[in-house]
Design a protein around this motif. Structure first.
Motif: not given
Length: 136
Positions: A7-11, A20-23, A31-38, A90-98
């Motif tokens: 997914r692409r993190l939204p601006v 998450g998202g990007r300011i 870029a907030q990649i993760a927040s919370g209980p993870d 993948l481009e800037p802002g993409h987040l991929v989980t494997i």
């Protein structure tokens, strides 16, 4: 593919939404990649150079998340359980989980930078070589 989520993190504007998202501001990008209980137990910075693939392996325990900061990266995945293959640019802002048991390789199309997060500490015994191949 079941073992890869892209997914692409939204601006966005503050506050950053759940997930998450990007300011972007005059001061630069946040870029907030993760927040919370993870619970991330491993964080690494990756430099990716054209002509020098990274990966060609899989993990049996580790779930790996990659956030692309700059550049473009061709990612190729091979789900070892189903046999399915896929690829994505993948481009800037993409987040991929494997997920575990999904072989992967990253080919930089431009000089690129990324951040890797994992749910377990790095364990070299959990990195298993596997040639993913050039095309899905």
């Amino acid at each position: 593919m079941d073992k890869v989520q892209l997914r692409r993190l939204p601006v966005t504007e503050p506050p950053i939404p759940p997930g998450g998202g990007r300011i972007q501001s005059d001061a630069g990008e946040l870029a907030q990649i993760a927040s919370g209980p993870d619970a991330y137990r491993f964080v690494a910075y990756l430099e990716l150079r054209p002509g020098r693939p990274r990966g060609n392996h899989y993990h049996t325990r580790k779930t790996e998340t990659l956030y692309v900061v700059s550049g473009r990266v061709r990612a190729v995945f091979h789900d070892l359980t189903s046999g399915r293959r896929s690829e994505a640019v993948l481009e800037p802002g993409h987040l991929v989980t494997i997920q575990p048991h999904c072989a992967h390789v990253f080919h930089a199309l431009d000089p690129a930078q990324a951040v890797e997060l994992a749910d377990v500490p790095y364990d070299p015994a959990d990195t298993h070589p596997h040639q993913v191949g050039e095309r899905a």
